[in-house]
Every structure is written in C-alpha cells, then in structure tokens.
Motif scaffolding. Sequence first.
Motif, PDB file in Angstrom:
ATOM      1  N   LEU A 112      37.543  70.734  28.299  1.00 51.05           N
ATOM      2  CA  LEU A 112      37.979  72.024  28.836  1.00 51.05           C
ATOM      3  C   LEU A 112      38.702  71.851  30.171  1.00 51.05           C
ATOM      4  O   LEU A 112      39.665  72.560  30.460  1.00 51.05           O
ATOM      5  CB  LEU A 112      36.795  72.967  29.006  1.00 51.05           C
ATOM      6  CG  LEU A 112      36.280  73.643  27.745  1.00 51.05           C
ATOM      7  CD1 LEU A 112      35.007  74.423  28.049  1.00 51.05           C
ATOM      8  CD2 LEU A 112      37.327  74.551  27.153  1.00 51.05           C
ATOM      9  N   ALA A 113      38.263  70.919  30.997  1.00 51.70           N
ATOM     10  CA  ALA A 113      38.910  70.668  32.284  1.00 51.70           C
ATOM     11  C   ALA A 113      40.339  70.174  32.090  1.00 51.70           C
ATOM     12  O   ALA A 113      41.246  70.572  32.817  1.00 51.70           O
ATOM     13  CB  ALA A 113      38.100  69.667  33.097  1.00 51.70           C
ATOM     14  N   LYS A 114      40.532  69.323  31.099  1.00 53.31           N
ATOM     15  CA  LYS A 114      41.885  68.836  30.808  1.00 53.31           C
ATOM     16  C   LYS A 114      42.778  69.965  30.307  1.00 53.31           C
ATOM     17  O   LYS A 114      43.955  70.049  30.666  1.00 53.31           O
ATOM     18  CB  LYS A 114      41.834  67.703  29.784  1.00 53.31           C
ATOM     19  CG  LYS A 114      41.268  66.427  30.348  1.00 53.31           C
ATOM     20  CD  LYS A 114      41.202  65.340  29.305  1.00 53.31           C
ATOM     21  CE  LYS A 114      40.550  64.096  29.885  1.00 53.31           C
ATOM     22  NZ  LYS A 114      40.442  63.014  28.914  1.00 53.31           N
TER      23      LYS A 114
ATOM     24  N   GLY B   6      37.886  80.862  39.793  1.00 51.13           N
ATOM     25  CA  GLY B   6      36.459  80.742  39.493  1.00 51.13           C
ATOM     26  C   GLY B   6      36.196  79.994  38.205  1.00 51.13           C
ATOM     27  O   GLY B   6      35.294  79.161  38.129  1.00 51.13           O
ATOM     28  N   TRP B   7      36.980  80.308  37.187  1.00 55.58           N
ATOM     29  CA  TRP B   7      36.832  79.629  35.894  1.00 55.58           C
ATOM     30  C   TRP B   7      37.109  78.144  36.041  1.00 55.58           C
ATOM     31  O   TRP B   7      36.357  77.308  35.559  1.00 55.58           O
ATOM     32  CB  TRP B   7      37.765  80.241  34.859  1.00 55.58           C
ATOM     33  CG  TRP B   7      37.813  79.494  33.574  1.00 55.58           C
ATOM     34  CD1 TRP B   7      38.813  78.704  33.125  1.00 55.58           C
ATOM     35  CD2 TRP B   7      36.795  79.454  32.555  1.00 55.58           C
ATOM     36  NE1 TRP B   7      38.500  78.177  31.898  1.00 55.58           N
ATOM     37  CE2 TRP B   7      37.269  78.623  31.532  1.00 55.58           C
ATOM     38  CE3 TRP B   7      35.540  80.052  32.431  1.00 55.58           C
ATOM     39  CZ2 TRP B   7      36.515  78.375  30.392  1.00 55.58           C
ATOM     40  CZ3 TRP B   7      34.815  79.785  31.285  1.00 55.58           C
ATOM     41  CH2 TRP B   7      35.300  78.964  30.285  1.00 55.58           C
ATOM     42  N   ARG B   8      38.196  77.768  36.721  1.00 59.42           N
ATOM     43  CA  ARG B   8      38.534  76.364  36.901  1.00 59.42           C
ATOM     44  C   ARG B   8      37.446  75.642  37.692  1.00 59.42           C
ATOM     45  O   ARG B   8      37.098  74.499  37.387  1.00 59.42           O
ATOM     46  CB  ARG B   8      39.887  76.216  37.603  1.00 59.42           C
ATOM     47  CG  ARG B   8      41.042  76.596  36.683  1.00 59.42           C
ATOM     48  CD  ARG B   8      42.349  76.254  37.289  1.00 59.42           C
ATOM     49  NE  ARG B   8      42.494  74.802  37.342  1.00 59.42           N
ATOM     50  CZ  ARG B   8      43.617  74.172  37.630  1.00 59.42           C
ATOM     51  NH1 ARG B   8      44.691  74.842  37.901  1.00 59.42           N
ATOM     52  NH2 ARG B   8      43.661  72.867  37.661  1.00 59.42           N
ATOM     53  N   TYR B   9      36.895  76.305  38.709  1.00 53.73           N
ATOM     54  CA  TYR B   9      35.823  75.705  39.497  1.00 53.73           C
ATOM     55  C   TYR B   9      34.584  75.475  38.631  1.00 53.73           C
ATOM     56  O   TYR B   9      33.980  74.408  38.674  1.00 53.73           O
ATOM     57  CB  TYR B   9      35.470  76.597  40.685  1.00 53.73           C
ATOM     58  CG  TYR B   9      34.239  76.127  41.406  1.00 53.73           C
ATOM     59  CD1 TYR B   9      34.300  75.032  42.263  1.00 53.73           C
ATOM     60  CD2 TYR B   9      33.007  76.726  41.196  1.00 53.73           C
ATOM     61  CE1 TYR B   9      33.168  74.562  42.901  1.00 53.73           C
ATOM     62  CE2 TYR B   9      31.871  76.267  41.831  1.00 53.73           C
ATOM     63  CZ  TYR B   9      31.957  75.183  42.680  1.00 53.73           C
ATOM     64  OH  TYR B   9      30.826  74.723  43.295  1.00 53.73           O
TER      65      TYR B   9
ATOM     66  N   ILE C 251      34.267  75.088  35.352  1.00 54.11           N
ATOM     67  CA  ILE C 251      34.469  74.024  34.370  1.00 54.11           C
ATOM     68  C   ILE C 251      34.525  72.660  35.049  1.00 54.11           C
ATOM     69  O   ILE C 251      33.903  71.694  34.591  1.00 54.11           O
ATOM     70  CB  ILE C 251      35.757  74.270  33.551  1.00 54.11           C
ATOM     71  CG1 ILE C 251      35.629  75.554  32.734  1.00 54.11           C
ATOM     72  CG2 ILE C 251      36.069  73.095  32.644  1.00 54.11           C
ATOM     73  CD1 ILE C 251      34.498  75.564  31.728  1.00 54.11           C
ATOM     74  N   THR C 252      35.231  72.564  36.169  1.00 48.95           N
ATOM     75  CA  THR C 252      35.334  71.291  36.874  1.00 48.95           C
ATOM     76  C   THR C 252      33.980  70.828  37.394  1.00 48.95           C
ATOM     77  O   THR C 252      33.640  69.642  37.290  1.00 48.95           O
ATOM     78  CB  THR C 252      36.340  71.404  38.034  1.00 48.95           C
ATOM     79  OG1 THR C 252      37.611  71.809  37.502  1.00 48.95           O
ATOM     80  CG2 THR C 252      36.506  70.084  38.751  1.00 48.95           C
ATOM     81  N   ALA C 253      33.211  71.745  37.944  1.00 47.57           N
ATOM     82  CA  ALA C 253      31.882  71.389  38.455  1.00 47.57           C
ATOM     83  C   ALA C 253      30.973  70.875  37.353  1.00 47.57           C
ATOM     84  O   ALA C 253      30.213  69.929  37.537  1.00 47.57           O
ATOM     85  CB  ALA C 253      31.252  72.580  39.156  1.00 47.57           C
ATOM     86  N   ARG C 254      31.044  71.490  36.181  1.00 47.62           N
ATOM     87  CA  ARG C 254      30.210  71.054  35.055  1.00 47.62           C
ATOM     88  C   ARG C 254      30.699  69.717  34.487  1.00 47.62           C
ATOM     89  O   ARG C 254      29.910  68.914  34.001  1.00 47.62           O
ATOM     90  CB  ARG C 254      30.212  72.096  33.933  1.00 47.62           C
ATOM     91  CG  ARG C 254      29.644  73.453  34.290  1.00 47.62           C
ATOM     92  CD  ARG C 254      28.225  73.336  34.821  1.00 47.62           C
ATOM     93  NE  ARG C 254      27.615  74.594  35.166  1.00 47.62           N
ATOM     94  CZ  ARG C 254      27.730  75.194  36.347  1.00 47.62           C
ATOM     95  NH1 ARG C 254      28.485  74.692  37.273  1.00 47.62           N
ATOM     96  NH2 ARG C 254      27.097  76.319  36.593  1.00 47.62           N
ATOM     97  N   ALA C 255      32.002  69.472  34.537  1.00 40.40           N
ATOM     98  CA  ALA C 255      32.542  68.212  34.010  1.00 40.40           C
ATOM     99  C   ALA C 255      32.180  67.034  34.907  1.00 40.40           C
ATOM    100  O   ALA C 255      32.061  65.901  34.427  1.00 40.40           O
ATOM    101  CB  ALA C 255      34.056  68.314  33.874  1.00 40.40           C
ATOM    102  N   LEU C 256      31.981  67.281  36.196  1.00 42.04           N
ATOM    103  CA  LEU C 256      31.672  66.191  37.132  1.00 42.04           C
ATOM    104  C   LEU C 256      30.196  65.844  37.194  1.00 42.04           C
ATOM    105  O   LEU C 256      29.837  64.788  37.678  1.00 42.04           O
ATOM    106  CB  LEU C 256      32.167  66.559  38.531  1.00 42.04           C
ATOM    107  CG  LEU C 256      33.675  66.663  38.689  1.00 42.04           C
ATOM    108  CD1 LEU C 256      34.022  67.146  40.078  1.00 42.04           C
ATOM    109  CD2 LEU C 256      34.338  65.341  38.392  1.00 42.04           C
ATOM    110  N   ASP C 257      29.333  66.745  36.733  1.00 42.56           N
ATOM    111  CA  ASP C 257      27.882  66.498  36.802  1.00 42.56           C
ATOM    112  C   ASP C 257      27.456  65.322  35.977  1.00 42.56           C
ATOM    113  O   ASP C 257      27.942  64.899  35.043  1.00 42.56           O
ATOM    114  CB  ASP C 257      27.093  67.723  36.367  1.00 42.56           C
ATOM    115  CG  ASP C 257      27.097  68.784  37.445  1.00 42.56           C
ATOM    116  OD1 ASP C 257      27.381  68.436  38.597  1.00 42.56           O
ATOM    117  OD2 ASP C 257      26.814  69.937  37.109  1.00 42.56           O
TER     118      ASP C 257
END
Length: 50
Positions: A9-11, A39-42, A44-50
């Motif tokens: 999703l981040a890509k 907000g949406w991008r943040y 998704i990005t936060a969840r992808a980095l965890d």
Amino acid sequence: MKKQLFKTLAKINKVVFPSYSKKQLDLSKATKFQLIIIGWRYYITARALD
C-alpha cells in the motif's frame, strides 16, 4: 503478511497520491481533502515501517 500488505500500500500511495512535502504545502492552509491524504499516507507508512 500484514506488514507486506502495508508495504505494498505504501508503494501504491507513493505513485497515486501527490507528495505535499515536495510542493512545500503549508499545513495551516491545506484543505480537508489534502489533510485526509496526508493522514492516510502517514498511517500506511507508519504501519509499513513497524
């Protein structure tokens, strides 16, 4: 598997949604729609980095 979904999703977000940091958007002047995209991008990005 969940993390891989968020990475995908981040890509997609990177390609589909505009980068407001590159456009130097002032957050105090952003529309509601722009804030939703940020907000949406943040999220998704936060969840992808965890």
